[in-house]
Design an enzyme around this catalytic site. Structure first.
Site, PDB file in Angstrom:
ATOM      1  N   GLU A 108       0.854  -1.181   0.000  1.00 22.78           N
ATOM      2  CA  GLU A 108       0.000   0.000   0.000  1.00 22.78           C
ATOM      3  C   GLU A 108       0.901   1.247   0.000  1.00 22.78           C
ATOM      4  O   GLU A 108       1.186   1.795  -1.025  1.00 22.78           O
ATOM      5  CB  GLU A 108      -0.943  -0.037   1.207  1.00 22.78           C
ATOM      6  CG  GLU A 108      -2.085   0.956   1.060  1.00 22.78           C
ATOM      7  CD  GLU A 108      -3.352   0.512   1.746  1.00 22.78           C
ATOM      8  OE1 GLU A 108      -3.403  -0.572   2.327  1.00 22.78           O
ATOM      9  OE2 GLU A 108      -4.329   1.294   1.702  1.00 22.78           O
ATOM     10  N   GLU A 160      -2.035   0.412  13.421  1.00 23.45           N
ATOM     11  CA  GLU A 160      -3.209   0.802  12.641  1.00 23.45           C
ATOM     12  C   GLU A 160      -4.500   0.570  13.420  1.00 23.45           C
ATOM     13  O   GLU A 160      -5.455   1.315  13.302  1.00 23.45           O
ATOM     14  CB  GLU A 160      -3.239  -0.037  11.354  1.00 23.45           C
ATOM     15  CG  GLU A 160      -4.420   0.227  10.453  1.00 23.45           C
ATOM     16  CD  GLU A 160      -4.310  -0.511   9.128  1.00 23.45           C
ATOM     17  OE1 GLU A 160      -3.619  -1.545   9.082  1.00 23.45           O
ATOM     18  OE2 GLU A 160      -4.913  -0.050   8.136  1.00 23.45           O
TER      19      GLU A 160
HETATM   20  C1  BGC Z   1      -5.378   2.617   4.677  1.00 20.49           C
HETATM   21  C2  BGC Z   1      -5.871   3.672   5.610  1.00 20.49           C
HETATM   22  C3  BGC Z   1      -6.834   4.505   4.868  1.00 20.49           C
HETATM   23  C4  BGC Z   1      -7.970   3.614   4.583  1.00 20.49           C
HETATM   24  C5  BGC Z   1      -9.160   4.256   3.999  1.00 20.49           C
HETATM   25  C6  BGC Z   1      -6.532   1.756   4.322  1.00 20.49           C
HETATM   26  O1  BGC Z   1      -6.207   0.732   3.493  1.00 20.49           O
HETATM   27  O2  BGC Z   1      -4.325   1.910   5.196  1.00 20.49           O
HETATM   28  O3  BGC Z   1      -5.047   4.171   6.511  1.00 20.49           O
HETATM   29  O4  BGC Z   1      -7.156   5.716   5.389  1.00 20.49           O
HETATM   30  O5  BGC Z   1      -7.603   2.491   3.842  1.00 20.49           O
HETATM   31  O6  BGC Z   1     -10.198   3.713   4.553  1.00 20.49           O
END
Ligand code: BGC
Length: 910
Positions: free
Chosen positions: A496, A766
Site C-alpha cells: 500500500e 493501525e
Molecule cells: C489505509 C488507511 C486509509 C484507509 C481508507 C486503508 O487501506 O491503510 O489508513 O485511510 O484504507 O479507509
C-alpha cells in the site's frame, strides 16, 4: 592634569564602547532560511520568502524594523556594490516569510542575502552572515538535454525489469568555476560523476503526480569534475514503473524508464558549456539489479557487477546507444519538499532462532529503510533478507500482514572477499529480519539497519514522568519518520504505502509539533491540487494511483486542513493562496452533493474508520452515521474556507462561506441533534465532532459534553476511529472533563493508546488491537504496525498537557499561549518546540506541593501564560512576586498575563 583627564576620558570611551560592542554582540540575526531551506539551490519560486531568527540575551526583545540586501556575489554584498535589491529599512516586527520583492530572479543564478534588524529603543544588530538561494531552470527551453531511454526494452512479464545503466564520457579543458547537474527520471535514479554518487539524496526524483508534475534535482558538482569525466546513472522502477496501489498494479505512470540530465559548467574565463543526455550516451540493462520494486524488494546479482562502468575508460562497446524520447519538459518542477536521506543507523539487539528454526535479527525498533549486510561466501551463493514487523504468538517470523508485498532483498554473491550489500531502489517497514542461506555464522555487527525518511528537522520534544507515555511519544515520532518518505503515507510495509489523505489530515497538527513539515506538506499539497478531479473531488490517495477514487468526507478535507495546519504552524499565508482554488473546489463539490438540504447524505465514505467494534449482542460497536460525519465536515471545512478567504482579503467569499457554514450547521442541528443535545449517533466520535467543530446551539453544549463524558465513563475507554480519535481528548479537556481525558491517556488495556505500548510496540498501530493480549493478530487484510493516524493524540500532549498552544489569530507562534495542565498523576511534563522564531519551552513539575513552571519565549514573539490553579499573591517569578506592570489577571482557576521573550521560572503552592 590635562594628561590625566585625557586618559580618563579615553578609558571611559573604551569602557562605553566596549559595553556597546557587547550589547551589539549579544543580539544577532541567525538561522537565515529561504523557502524553509538553508541555502537552497535549484528552486523555482519567483518571489522566495526569507526568514531569520534573532538570538539575544535581552528579555522582551521585539524587532522594530529590518533591512535585507541581496547581491549577485558575496563581495558585492559586502561592498554594497550593484545590489540586486535593498529593501531599505522597513518598519516591521515581521521576521518570517518576508517576500523578496526585487527584480525577478533569473534561471540558474545565485543570490546572496543578509539582514539586520532594529529593536528596543533604536538599537540595531550587525548585518547577519550572508546566506544564499539559487534558482533552478525556470524556462523549459533552457532544458537542452533530451530524454533518453533503453531501446527496444522487452515488456515486463509480471515482475520488475532489470535496472538501466547509462554512461557518457566527456572532457573539459579549462578551469571550472562552478558546475551544476540538473537531473530527473521516469523511475528512480542515482547519478554518479567519476565514480562518486552525486549528492546524498535517496529515491530521487521523489514521488509526485508524475503525469502532471515531475521534480528535477539540482546538484553542485563543481568538486566532482576533472579534465576527463564519466557521468553515469542507474535507474530503477520505483513508484513510476513498479508496483504501486493495489492488485499488482505496475507501470501506473508508464512502462519505460527514462533519464534527463544536463550538467552546466561555468569556466573561470566566463565561458560555459552544457553536457546533456542524448543519443550518444550508452545504456545497458545487463547490470546487477535484476529486479527492484518498492513492495517486493530488490534482487541484486553481484556476479553481474560491471567493474569500472562509472569511471573513465570502461569498454562500453557492447552497450547500446540510448534512444531519445519525446517526454515533456513542461511539467518539470524544482523540489519544494525535503529530500529523502539515510538519517540514522541502528544495530540489531538480538539474534533469534525461532521455534520454526528461522534465523532472525531483532532490530529493536520498527523502522523503515533496509539492512546493510556484510557477507563472505562462494560466487553464486544466494542470501535472502526478508522483513517483518512482528513475530507471531509462537515467536515465529510473521509476514501475512504485508499482504502481497514480498518485502525480500536477494543478494547473489560475487565470491570476492568480503562483500557489502544494501539495496538502492526499495525500502521496507520492519523490526525483524529473517536471514535465509547466509553463508557462515551471522554476527550482529555485520548487519546495520539504515533508517531513511524525508529529512525534516526535528522540532519537538515531549517527555513526562511516565515511561509508558514517553514510549507513546517515541512511537508517534517513529511513526512519523517511517511514513514521511517523500509523501505522507498510511503505512510503510504492506502493498500500500500510499498518500492517504484522511490519515494525513488527522495527523498533521501532531506532525507539525514533532518535525518541521512545512516544506514537506507544501510539496504534497501541490499534488493534492494537481490530482484533484474536475468536479472538485479530492482523491483518497495523493499522488492518485487509485484511478480517481475520491471524494470521501474527512479524507478529501485534507485539501483544506493540511494547508491550514501549515498556516497555523509557520504563518504561511502563501500556502493558503496557492491552495485556495483547490479548497474552494472541494467545498463547492460538497455543496453540490448536499444541495438545498445542506445535509450531505449518501455517497461513499470511510466514516469513523476502524472505530471500536465488538461482537457483544448488547453493544454493536461505536458506529457513527456517515451522513453525520459528512455534514459535520461540510460545515467545518466551509467555515475554515470562510476564515481563509478573510485572511486572503477575499471578503465576498469570506461572507459567502460563513453563511454556507451557518446553514450547514443549522441543518446539522435539525437533522442530528435532539432537543436535549443528544446526537442521533450516540458515540464519542459524533459528540467530539459536534463540539470541536462548533455545531451545537450554545445552550446544548453542556448537555452534549455530558453525554460524551457519560459515554466515556460508561465504556471506561475510547471508542473512536480515525475521525474521532484526534478530537477526543482535546474536546473532553475543553469541556471541563480533563480527568477523563487523562484517564483515557493512562489506560493500559485495549482499547487505548498505551495498550500497544504494553505489548512492546515501538510505532503506532493501525488498529487498537493489532495484536491481542493472547498474541493473536487482527485481520491480516489490514493490520499494519506502523500507521500514524492514532498518533494524533500527540497534538493534545503538546498543546494541553505540556501547554504549548498556537494562537489562531497570530499564526506561526508570533504570539502563542503557554497553558500547561498538570494532571493524570504525572509529576512533570516538558515540551520544547523549535518555532520559526526560535525555541519555546514549557516545563512544569510538581515538587513538595509546589508547582514549578519553567518557560522560554523566543525573541520577537510574545506569549500569554496561564498558571493553572495559581493565586496571584502566591506566585513567584524568577524569585520575586509578580510585578504590577504585568497586569496579571486572576482567573477562576489560575493567573494569566502576557510576556515578551526570555526565560522565566515560576513557583507557587498548589
Ligand atoms: C489505509 C488507511 C486509509 C484507509 C481508507 C486503508 O487501506 O491503510 O489508513 O485511510 O484504507 O479507509
Amino acid at each position: 592634569m590635562y594628561k590625566m583627564n585625557y586618559l580618563m576620558k579615553l578609558l571611559v570611551v573604551v569602557l562605553v564602547l566596549g559595553g556597546f560592542t557587547k550589547a551589539f554582540a549579544d543580539t544577532e540575526v541567525t538561522g537565515l532560511i529561504c523557502e524553509y531551506h538553508t541555502n537552497p539551490i535549484g528552486i523555482d519560486v519567483q518571489q522566495p520568502r526569507l526568514s531569520w531568527k534573532i538570538v539575544s540575551d535581552e528579555k522582551n526583545l521585539m524587532q522594530s524594523a529590518y533591512q535585507i540586501r541581496v547581491a549577485d556575489s558575496p563581495s558585492n554584498l559586502k561592498r554594497k556594490n550593484k545590489l540586486v535589491w535593498d529593501s531599505e529599512k522597513i518598519e516591521s516586527n515581521e521576521s518570517v516569510q518576508i517576500e523578496y520583492t526585487g527584480p525577478e530572479p533569473e534561471s540558474m543564478e545565485r543570490y546572496y542575502w543578509q539582514v539586520r534588524v532594529w529593536y528596543g529603543d533604536g538599537k540595531s544588530t550587525k548585518w547577519s552572515e550572508p546566506a544564499y538561494w539559487e534558482m533552478g531552470i525556470l524556462e523549459p527551453e533552457k532544458w537542452e538535454a533530451s530524454w533518453i531511454t533503453f531501446p527496444d526494452e522487452p515488456a515486463a512479464d509480471g515482475g520488475s525489469l532489470p535496472g538501466h545503466h547509462y554512461r557518457n564520457e566527456f572532457s573539459t579543458s579549462k578551469k571550472i568555476s562552478s558546475a551544476r547537474a540538473y537531473v530527473t527520471a521516469h523511475g528512480l535514479y542515482e547519478l554518479y560523476i567519476n565514480g562518486k554518487k552525486v549528492g546524498d539524496e535517496l529515491f530521487t526524483p521523489g514521488w509526485t503526480s508524475y503525469n502532471k508534475r515531475l521534480q528535477y534535482q539540482t546538484f553542485d558538482v563543481t568538486d566532482l569534475l576533472q579534465n576527463e569525466n564519466t557521468v553515469a546513472a542507474v535507474l530503477g522502477d520505483g513508484w513510476y514503473r513498479g508496483n504501486i496501489g493495489w492488485k499488482d498494479q505496475d507501470g501506473y505512470y508508464g512502462k519505460k524508464l527514462a533519464l534527463l540530465a544536463q550538467i552546466v559548467i561555468d569556466y573561470s574565463d566566463g565561458s560555459s558549456e552544457i553536457i546533456t543526455t542524448n543519443s550518444d550516451w550508452k545504456v545497458s540493462n545487463n547490470g546487477p539489479i535484476l529486479e527492484s520494486d518498492i513492495y517486493n524488494g530488490e534482487i541484486y546479482d553481484a556476479t553481474k557487477e560491471m567493474e569500472g562502468w562509472k569511471t573513465n575508460g570502461f569498454d562500453d562497446n557492447v552497450w547500446k546507444n540510448a534512444e531519445t524520447a519525446g517526454h515533456s519538459k513542461e511539467l518539470l518542477i524544482a523540489p519544494q519538499g525535503v529530500p529523502v536521506k539515510a538519517i540514522e543507523e541502528i544495530t540489531p539487539i538480538e539474534l533469534i532462532t525461532t521455534p520454526k528454526g528461522e534465523v532472525v535479527f531483532d532490530m529493536g525498533q520498527n523502522m523503515v529503510g533496509w539492512v546493510r549486510m556484510k557477507v563472505s561466501g562462494e560466487k553464486g551463493d544466494t542470501v535472502k533478507l526478508k522483513f517483518a514487523e512482528v513475530l507471531d504468538k509462537e515467536g515465529n517470523f510473521y509476514t501475512a500482514n504485508l499482504r502481497s508485498a514480498k518485502a525480500t532483498d536477494t543478494y547473489i554473491l560475487s565470491g570476492e572477499s568480503e562483500e557489502v550489500y544494501e539495496p538502492t531502489f526499495t525500502f521496507h517497514g520492519f523490526r525483524y529480519v529473517q536471514l535465509i542461506n547466509y553463508p557462515g555464522t551471522p554476527k550482529p555487527e555485520d548487519f546495520t539497519g539504515v533508517v531513511i525518511h524525508s529529512e525534516m528537522d526535528p522540532t519537538g520534544t515531549f517527555v513526562t514522568s511516565d515511561s509508558l507515555i514517553n514510549q507513546l511519544q517515541h512511537n508517534i515520532q517513529w511513526g512519523q519518520k517511517g511514513n514521511f518518505l517523500d509523501v505522507p503515507t498510511d503505512c510503510p510495509q504492506r502493498d500500500e504505502r500510499l498518500g492517504w489523505t484522511g490519515d494525513a489530515q488527522v495527523f498533521a497538527p501532531t506532525a507539525a509539533y514533532n518535525f518541521d513539515v512545512a516544506a514537506f506538506y507544501t510539496k504534497w499539497l501541490g499534488d493534492v491540487a494537481a490530482d484533484q478531479l474536475e468536479d472538485g473531488k479530492v482523491p483518497h490517495v495523493v499522488p492518485d494511483v487509485l484511478q480517481g477514487a475520491s471524494g470521501a468526507t474527512a479524507w478529501a478535507d485534507a485539501a483544506i486542513i493540511v494547508p491550514w495546519t501549515n498556516y497555523l504552524s509557520y504563518g504561511d499565508r502563501r500556502i493558503l493562496d496557492d491552495q485556495y482554488s483547490s479548497m474552494k473546489k472541494w467545498v463547492e463539490f460538497m455543496r453540490k452533493r448536499a444541495g438545498d438540504s445542506y445535509l450531505w447524505t449518501g455517497d461513499q465514505h470511510f466514516g469513523d474508520w476502524l472505530a471500536f467494534a465488538t461482537t457483544r449482542s448488547d453493544y454493536p460497536g461505536a458506529t457513527t452515521e456517515k451522513d453525520l460525519i459528512a455534514t459535520a465536515y461540510y460545515a467545518y471545512s466551509s467555515g475554515l474556507l470562510s476564515k481563509i478567504a478573510g485572511i486572503l482579503g477575499k471578503e465576498d467569499d469570506a461572507r459567502e462561506y460563513a453563511q454556507l457554514s451557518e446553514k450547514v450547521k443549522e441543518a446539522f442541528i435539525n437533522e442530528f441533534v435532539t432537543p436535549s443535545g443528544r446526537l442521533v449517533s450516540h458515540t464519542q466520535t459524533a459528540y467530539s465532532l459536534a463540539l470541536a467543530f462548533d455545531l451545537l446551539p450554545e445552550n446544548l453544549i453542556p448537555n452534549a459534553a455530558k453525554y460524551l463524558a457519560d459515554d466515556v465513563k460508561k465504556m471506561g475507554h475510547l471508542t473512536t476511529g480515525f475521525v474521532g480519535t484526534p478530537l477526543l481528548c482535546n474536546t473532553l479537556s475543553e469541556q471541563g472533563y480533563e480527568d477523563l481525558a487523562f484517564m483515557l491517556l493512562n489506560r493500559k488495556e485495549y482499547p487505548s493508546w498505551l495498550y500497544p505500548v504494553t505489548q512492546g510496540a515501538t510505532t503506532i498501530w493501525e488498529r487498537w488491537d493489532g495484536q491481542k493480549p493472547d498474541g493473536s493478530f487482527q485481520n491480516v487484510g489490514m493490520n499494519s504496525f506502523n500507521h500514524y493516524a492514532y498518533g494524533a493524540i500527540g497534538e493534545w500532549l503538546y498543546n494541553y498537557v505540556a501547554g504549548i498552544q498556537i494562537d489562531v489569530e497570530n499564526p506561526g507562534y508570533k504570539h502563542f499561549k503557554l497553558a500547561p495542565h498538570p494532571g493524570g498523576g504525572l509529576s512533570f511534563a516538558k515540551a520544547t518546540y523549535d518555532s520559526m522564531y526560535g525555541k519555546i519551552l514549557s516545563h512544569w513539575r510538581i515538587k513538595d506541593e509546589m508547582l514549578v513552571y519553567e518557560i522560554e519565549i523566543p525573541a520577537n514573539t510574545t506569549a500569554t501564560v496561564t498558571l493553572p490553579e495559581a493565586v496571584k499573591s502566591g506566585v513567584s517569578m524568577n524569585g520575586s512576586p509578580l510585578r504590577d506592570e504585568l497586569n496579571a489577571e486572576q482567573l477562576e482557576k489560575g493567573v494569566q498575563f502576557k510576556l515578551g521573550s526570555g526565560h522565566y521560572l515560576f513557583n507557587y503552592p498548589l
